[in-house]
Design a protein around this motif. Structure first.
Motif, PDB file in Angstrom:
ATOM      1  N   ASP A 195      55.761 -80.494  18.939  1.00 21.80           N
ATOM      2  CA  ASP A 195      55.398 -79.468  19.668  1.00 21.80           C
ATOM      3  C   ASP A 195      56.036 -78.323  19.558  1.00 21.80           C
ATOM      4  OD1 ASP A 195      54.070 -78.647  21.929  1.00 21.80           O
ATOM      5  OD2 ASP A 195      54.814 -79.912  23.485  1.00 21.80           O
ATOM      6  N   ASP A 196      55.551 -77.039  19.795  1.00 21.65           N
ATOM      7  CA  ASP A 196      56.004 -75.833  19.618  1.00 21.65           C
ATOM      8  C   ASP A 196      56.596 -75.305  18.282  1.00 21.65           C
ATOM      9  OD1 ASP A 196      55.455 -74.897  22.260  1.00 21.65           O
ATOM     10  OD2 ASP A 196      57.199 -76.087  23.165  1.00 21.65           O
TER      11      ASP A 196
ATOM     12  N   THR B 181      51.188 -79.097  25.503  1.00 20.43           N
ATOM     13  CA  THR B 181      52.007 -80.104  25.602  1.00 20.43           C
ATOM     14  C   THR B 181      51.356 -81.404  26.142  1.00 20.43           C
ATOM     15  OG1 THR B 181      54.113 -78.995  25.621  1.00 20.43           O
ATOM     16  CG2 THR B 181      54.165 -81.176  26.591  1.00 20.43           C
TER      17      THR B 181
ATOM     18  N   ARG C 206      50.577 -73.880  34.425  1.00 19.39           N
ATOM     19  CA  ARG C 206      51.824 -74.333  34.885  1.00 19.39           C
ATOM     20  C   ARG C 206      52.240 -73.500  36.158  1.00 19.39           C
ATOM     21  NH1 ARG C 206      55.632 -73.740  30.500  1.00 19.39           N
ATOM     22  NH2 ARG C 206      55.038 -75.908  30.060  1.00 19.39           N
TER      23      ARG C 206
HETATM   24 MG    MG Z   1      54.512 -76.956  25.890  1.00 25.00          MG
END
Ligand code: MG
Ligand code: ADP
Length: 449
Positions: free
Chosen positions: A216-217, A160, A315
């Protein structure tokens, strides 16, 4: 203190006082959604967690909050996933100013881009070099070099960030270009609602006026035929007009299940770049960059501890850092390595997938705040009987233990007792949603704790 920091501080304290498994179960995906006139609103992922937090931890949560901020008068719990990935909203401290300054980044309503994601703060290492180079080139010449650009990689590894960095760079380089970032789930929702509202024409028109479309995704398109069809037509129309299409997914196109062949071959028709796992040096570099962004400077041994324990998710690296930042702000001192270890311990639950009778019994006992020997006893108390039956059921279900074995394990009971317990739980699981929720959580713990 911002809402996020306040909540991080609360979590840090709670974590020191309850078991790792309890912490992971009840405090995952929680956060402060609002703080107004002394009233704190905490969002929780489901009503089950709400009940549990209110009844079991409510008093403590309030106490901790009150100690941090005497203005706080009450706490309420709210069910709902309110996009509470706190790291995304984490205030950004500009490193150039001597004083700490907060700047909340706002998501642009037109483009859906978050200006926080840029190439400048994207750390490049061997694991993402190729994806980064392709992304960079695409941002310089949208529609002309790699079309479509398809980036794939696991959770929390920067897809992302990279996609949005392209969007933000295009906006900077070409002020007249129309950029749109859409998570595939949003795209699906858009298709569904325009069908419902007989608004398809408008939906299509809007999409086709875009110069750079970022999806995205894309793995979420799996099995959604109508959405795939719409996306296929949008794709073709943009592609024919030399508009840039950028797609991400957690796996390569050929591994996305139930994806129409024609869409798959479109996805494969341009440049495919993957993002792997960051090596140790890059993990350290990321931690250093992120610390600097916050105006912090943690000693090497602490950074080494984090980078050695979190290897597969950027993350999570950030999440660990956020906890230390919160600690530092509240206590006005850098945490020692020992403190760091206890602050971060709930993040490092090591997956140990072996279940055995002892573990199952322990997990059930811990879940219901009972002693192991109470579960194994012959007590007829309701608060003990149900957990005991559940533990018996789990021995049967997970380990395929025989009824006589289960009976013996639980203080020399008869095999008919074990049969009765298992049947009872099977029946109840069908009708009692709370019980099945509890069972789910218990299983999760058995397999992760
Ligand atoms: Mg993402
Ligand atoms: P994904 O979309 O692959 O799940 P994200 O792009 O959301 O992952 O990244 C997770 C977090 O890690 C974000 O906060 C992002 O800014 C950060 N991040 C990921 N990769 C990098 C990188 N190479 N350099 C700096 N930060 C990164």
């Amino acid at each position: 203190m911002t809402k996020e920091e306040l909540w991080q501080a609360v979590l840090a304290q709670i974590q020191l006082n309850i078991s790792q498994a309890n912490f992971a179960t009840w405090f995952k995906d929680t956060g402060i959604v609002s703080y107004k006139e002394g009233a704190i609103m905490i969002s929780v992922p489901n009503s089950f967690a709400k009940e549990w937090l209110e009844n079991k931890y409510g008093k403590n949560i309030f106490k901790i909050l009150y100690n941090l901020d005497k203005e706080i008068k009450g706490v309420k719990y709210l069910v709902g996933k309110t996009e509470l990935r706190s790291f995304k909203r984490m205030p950004f401290i500009l490193p150039t100013t001597g004083q700490l300054e907060f700047e909340e980044f706002e998501i642009n309503k037109e483009t859906n881009l978050n200006p926080r994601y840029t190439f400048e703060n994207f750390v490049v290492g061997p694991f993402n070099e190729l994806a980064h180079a392709a992304a960079w080139a695409t941002s310089k010449k949208p529609g002309l070099v790699y079309n479509p650009l398809f980036i794939y990689g696991g959770v929390g590894l920067g897809k992302t960030h990279l996609l949005q960095a392209i969007g933000n760079a295009v906006l900077k380089n070409f002020s007249n270009k129309k950029v749109k970032y859409i998570p595939a789930e949003k795209f699906t929702a858009g298709v569904v609602s325009s069908i419902k509202n007989h608004d398809m024409e408008n939906f299509k028109k809007n999409l086709r006026s875009i110069d750079v479309l970022i999806l995205d995704d894309a793995q979420f398109l799996a099995g959604k035929e109508k959405t795939q069809e719409e996306f296929f037509h949008t794709f073709n129309s943009l592609y024919e007009n030399n508009k840039q299409i950028i797609i991400s997914s957690d796996r390569p196109p050929k591994a996305i299940p139930a994806l129409a062949e024609r869409l798959r071959s479109r996805f494969e028709g341009g440049m495919i770049g993957d993002i792997g796992y960051p090596d140790y040096e890059t993990r350290i570099a990321i931690l250093k960059t992120k610390s600097q962004e916050r105006g912090m400077n943690f000693p090497e041994d602490i950074l080494d501890y984090i980078a050695s324990n979190i290897q597969r998710n950027i993350r999570e690296l950030e999440g660990a850092l956020n906890r230390l930042v919160a600690y530092q702000k509240i206590n006005n001192q850098t945490p020692s390595l020992e403190t760091t270890k206890s602050l971060l311990k709930s993040l490092f639950v090591s997956p140990n997938k072996v279940a055995n009778p002892k573990k199952i019994i322990q997990v059930v006992a811990d879940f219901y705040d009972l002693k192991e020997r109470e579960i194994l006893s012959s007590s007829r108390k309701k608060e003990v009987v149900k957990p005991r039956q559940m533990a018996m059921f789990l021995l049967r279900e997970i380990l395929k233990s025989s009824y006589p074995f289960i009976g013996r394990k639980f203080g020399g009971k008869d095999h008919t007792t074990a049969i009765h317990a298992c049947n009872k739980i099977v029946k109840e699981l069908e009708n009692n949603e709370n019980l099945s929720n509890e069972m789910e959580l218990i299983k999760q713990r058995i397999f992760t704790a």
